[in-house]
Each structure stands twice: as structure tokens, then as C-alpha cells.
Design a protein around this motif. Structure first.
Motif, PDB file in Angstrom:
ATOM      1  N   UNK A   1       0.783  -1.453  -0.154  1.00 50.03           N
ATOM      2  CA  UNK A   1       0.112   0.033  -0.083  1.00 50.03           C
ATOM      3  C   UNK A   1       1.006   1.274   0.091  1.00 50.03           C
ATOM      4  N   UNK A   2       0.425   2.242  -0.676  1.00 49.26           N
ATOM      5  CA  UNK A   2       1.243   3.457  -0.689  1.00 49.26           C
ATOM      6  C   UNK A   2       1.174   4.072   0.731  1.00 49.26           C
ATOM      7  N   UNK A   3       2.193   4.777   0.790  1.00 45.88           N
ATOM      8  CA  UNK A   3       2.418   5.666   2.064  1.00 45.88           C
ATOM      9  C   UNK A   3       2.018   6.955   1.698  1.00 45.88           C
ATOM     10  N   UNK A   4       1.277   7.531   2.515  1.00 44.63           N
ATOM     11  CA  UNK A   4       0.492   8.766   2.440  1.00 44.63           C
ATOM     12  C   UNK A   4       1.563   9.923   2.666  1.00 44.63           C
ATOM     13  N   UNK A   5       1.512  11.004   1.920  1.00 43.72           N
ATOM     14  CA  UNK A   5       2.372  12.049   1.839  1.00 43.72           C
ATOM     15  C   UNK A   5       1.653  13.155   2.153  1.00 43.72           C
ATOM     16  N   UNK A   6       2.262  14.008   3.020  1.00 43.21           N
ATOM     17  CA  UNK A   6       1.574  15.389   3.393  1.00 43.21           C
ATOM     18  C   UNK A   6       1.772  16.245   2.443  1.00 43.21           C
ATOM     19  N   UNK A   7       0.505  16.909   1.711  1.00 42.49           N
ATOM     20  CA  UNK A   7       0.553  17.866   0.694  1.00 42.49           C
ATOM     21  C   UNK A   7       0.622  19.209   1.205  1.00 42.49           C
ATOM     22  N   UNK A   8      -0.330  19.404   2.198  1.00 48.77           N
ATOM     23  CA  UNK A   8      -0.546  20.790   2.582  1.00 48.77           C
ATOM     24  C   UNK A   8      -1.165  20.716   4.056  1.00 48.77           C
ATOM     25  N   UNK A   9      -0.721  21.662   4.803  1.00 49.50           N
ATOM     26  CA  UNK A   9      -1.029  22.120   6.282  1.00 49.50           C
ATOM     27  C   UNK A   9      -1.260  23.265   6.554  1.00 49.50           C
ATOM     28  N   UNK A  10      -2.255  23.656   7.098  1.00 55.54           N
ATOM     29  CA  UNK A  10      -2.729  24.838   7.947  1.00 55.54           C
ATOM     30  C   UNK A  10      -3.298  25.027   8.793  1.00 55.54           C
ATOM     31  N   UNK A  11      -3.560  26.099   9.624  1.00 65.52           N
ATOM     32  CA  UNK A  11      -4.400  26.146  10.756  1.00 65.52           C
ATOM     33  C   UNK A  11      -5.319  27.333  10.526  1.00 65.52           C
ATOM     34  N   UNK A  12      -6.380  27.641  11.359  1.00 70.04           N
ATOM     35  CA  UNK A  12      -7.133  28.769  11.241  1.00 70.04           C
ATOM     36  C   UNK A  12      -6.161  29.942  11.466  1.00 70.04           C
ATOM     37  N   UNK A  13      -6.663  31.172  10.968  1.00 68.38           N
ATOM     38  CA  UNK A  13      -5.855  32.318  11.236  1.00 68.38           C
ATOM     39  C   UNK A  13      -6.385  33.032  12.540  1.00 68.38           C
ATOM     40  N   UNK A  14      -5.829  33.686  13.393  1.00 64.14           N
ATOM     41  CA  UNK A  14      -6.186  34.378  14.416  1.00 64.14           C
ATOM     42  C   UNK A  14      -6.742  35.948  14.161  1.00 64.14           C
ATOM     43  N   UNK A  15      -6.439  36.295  12.923  1.00 60.99           N
ATOM     44  CA  UNK A  15      -6.939  37.581  12.524  1.00 60.99           C
ATOM     45  C   UNK A  15      -8.407  37.823  12.883  1.00 60.99           C
ATOM     46  N   UNK A  16      -9.335  37.003  12.381  1.00 64.17           N
ATOM     47  CA  UNK A  16     -10.802  37.481  12.366  1.00 64.17           C
ATOM     48  C   UNK A  16     -11.115  37.295  13.831  1.00 64.17           C
ATOM     49  N   UNK A  17     -10.700  36.346  14.803  1.00 63.95           N
ATOM     50  CA  UNK A  17     -10.761  36.393  16.170  1.00 63.95           C
ATOM     51  C   UNK A  17     -10.705  37.480  16.975  1.00 63.95           C
ATOM     52  N   UNK A  18      -9.096  38.029  16.550  1.00 61.81           N
ATOM     53  CA  UNK A  18      -8.631  39.006  17.309  1.00 61.81           C
ATOM     54  C   UNK A  18      -9.382  40.374  17.033  1.00 61.81           C
ATOM     55  N   UNK A  19      -9.732  40.418  15.735  1.00 60.26           N
ATOM     56  CA  UNK A  19     -10.444  41.689  15.375  1.00 60.26           C
ATOM     57  C   UNK A  19     -11.918  41.728  16.232  1.00 60.26           C
ATOM     58  N   UNK A  20     -12.684  40.454  16.214  1.00 62.87           N
ATOM     59  CA  UNK A  20     -13.859  40.355  16.889  1.00 62.87           C
ATOM     60  C   UNK A  20     -13.673  40.703  18.328  1.00 62.87           C
ATOM     61  N   UNK A  21     -12.582  40.235  18.954  1.00 62.10           N
ATOM     62  CA  UNK A  21     -12.398  40.618  20.428  1.00 62.10           C
ATOM     63  C   UNK A  21     -12.209  41.992  20.537  1.00 62.10           C
ATOM     64  N   UNK A  22     -11.235  42.741  19.797  1.00 62.52           N
ATOM     65  CA  UNK A  22     -11.033  44.026  19.806  1.00 62.52           C
ATOM     66  C   UNK A  22     -12.415  44.959  19.770  1.00 62.52           C
ATOM     67  N   UNK A  23     -13.168  44.649  18.608  1.00 65.43           N
ATOM     68  CA  UNK A  23     -14.362  45.581  18.348  1.00 65.43           C
ATOM     69  C   UNK A  23     -15.369  45.277  19.656  1.00 65.43           C
ATOM     70  N   UNK A  24     -15.222  44.201  20.161  1.00 67.37           N
ATOM     71  CA  UNK A  24     -16.221  43.770  21.507  1.00 67.37           C
ATOM     72  C   UNK A  24     -15.804  44.701  22.595  1.00 67.37           C
ATOM     73  N   UNK A  25     -14.292  44.576  22.811  1.00 68.97           N
ATOM     74  CA  UNK A  25     -13.942  45.374  23.779  1.00 68.97           C
ATOM     75  C   UNK A  25     -14.229  46.934  23.609  1.00 68.97           C
ATOM     76  N   UNK A  26     -13.871  47.387  22.411  1.00 69.35           N
ATOM     77  CA  UNK A  26     -14.295  48.829  22.113  1.00 69.35           C
ATOM     78  C   UNK A  26     -15.711  49.101  22.616  1.00 69.35           C
ATOM     79  N   UNK A  27     -16.644  48.270  21.931  1.00 71.36           N
ATOM     80  CA  UNK A  27     -17.903  48.587  22.106  1.00 71.36           C
ATOM     81  C   UNK A  27     -18.431  48.332  23.667  1.00 71.36           C
ATOM     82  N   UNK A  28     -17.669  47.450  24.418  1.00 70.61           N
ATOM     83  CA  UNK A  28     -18.015  47.456  25.761  1.00 70.61           C
ATOM     84  C   UNK A  28     -17.711  48.808  26.560  1.00 70.61           C
ATOM     85  N   UNK A  29     -16.436  49.263  26.149  1.00 69.13           N
ATOM     86  CA  UNK A  29     -15.834  50.395  26.998  1.00 69.13           C
ATOM     87  C   UNK A  29     -16.844  51.497  26.706  1.00 69.13           C
TER      88      UNK A  29
END
Length: 147
Positions: A1-29
Motif C-alpha cells: 500500500x502507498x504511504x500517504x504524503x503530506x501535501x498541505x498543512x494549515x490552521x485557522x488564522x487568528x486575525x478574524x478572532x482578534x478583530x472580533x475581540x477588539x471590536x467587542x472590547x471597544x463597544x463594551x468600553x
């Protein structure tokens, strides 16, 4: 059987979550400032405060989940890995993928972030994997489609 080869690896970016948190903090303040300084009815600044707290909380949870999630494309499968206390993996064979959907809002297009939805049909019904908030989702799609 063929060995699997990794072709691509990524993870979610933190930009969207960070922007959402900062906007929430500004609205709360602004809500706190409104409660202290304004002559408006209390409901408006209180509503802004609670909306800010909710947005901030959702952003923090998203930051946490994004840091624990990874997406892999191998020669034979697409894998979503999530590790908190125990490692969870969800896999989909690449040859069973029947649909690929790429979604980007106008703001996500500006910062080159998006979501990719993969669907496959099988004996047990439809299976779905959604890769959320990934940098350059087009690369992810190309890795999945490559033979």
C-alpha cells in the motif's frame, strides 16, 4: 500500500478572532462610558456594554479554538485535527469528495481569509468538513483537488 504524503498543512488564522475581540472590547468600553457620562436612557449604553461583552467572549473562544485546530491534506485524505485534552480527528478520503465550496465575505477577501466546505456522499449519508478562517483558502482547495 502507498504511504500517504503530506501535501498541505494549515490552521485557522487568528486575525478574524482578534478583530472580533477588539471590536467587542471597544463597544463594551463605549457602553461603560455611556453608562457613566450620557443622559441617554440607560438601556442604550447597557445594551452596548452587553453586546461588547458578548462579541469579546466569542472572539476569545474563537482564538482558543483556532489555536487548537489544524487542517491537513495528504495524498489520500483531508484531516481536521483538534486537540484539547484528547486528540480528535475527522477524516475524509480525497477520492470521495463530491463538492468543494469556497466562501469569502467582502472583508475576508481584503485580508485573504475564507472558509472551505468539503462534502462527500457515502453509504451512511453526507459527510461534511468545514475548514474555517484559513489563510489563502484557494491554496487549500488546490491541494485538495491535486491528483
Amino acid at each position: 500500500m502507498d504511504e500517504e504524503q503530506l501535501r498541505f498543512k494549515t490552521q485557522p488564522t487568528q486575525r478574524v478572532a482578534a478583530v472580533r475581540s477588539v471590536i467587542g472590547m471597544v463597544i463594551g468600553i463605549l457602553g461603560i462610558y455611556g453608562l457613566i457620562r450620557t443622559t441617554l436612557p440607560v438601556a442604550y449604553p447597557a445594551g452596548a456594554f452587553f453586546l461588547g461583552i458578548a462579541m469579546y467572549s466569542v472572539g476569545i473562544v474563537q482564538l482558543w479554538r483556532n489555536s487548537l485546530t489544524k487542517y491537513y491534506v495528504t495524498s489520500g485524505r483531508v484531516i481536521v485535527g483538534y486537540q484539547l485534552l484528547k486528540k480528535k480527528e475527522r477524516t475524509m478520503p480525497r477520492d470521495r469528495i463530491q463538492g468543494i465550496e469556497l466562501n469569502k465575505s467582502p472583508i475576508e477577501r481584503l485580508i485573504s481569509v475564507g472558509h472551505v466546505r468539503l462534502e462527500s456522499a457515502g453509504d451512511t449519508g453526507t459527510s461534511r468538513i468545514i475548514a474555517r478562517n484559513i489563510n489563502d483558502p484557494q491554496k487549500f482547495v488546490h491541494a485538495v483537488q491535486a491528483t
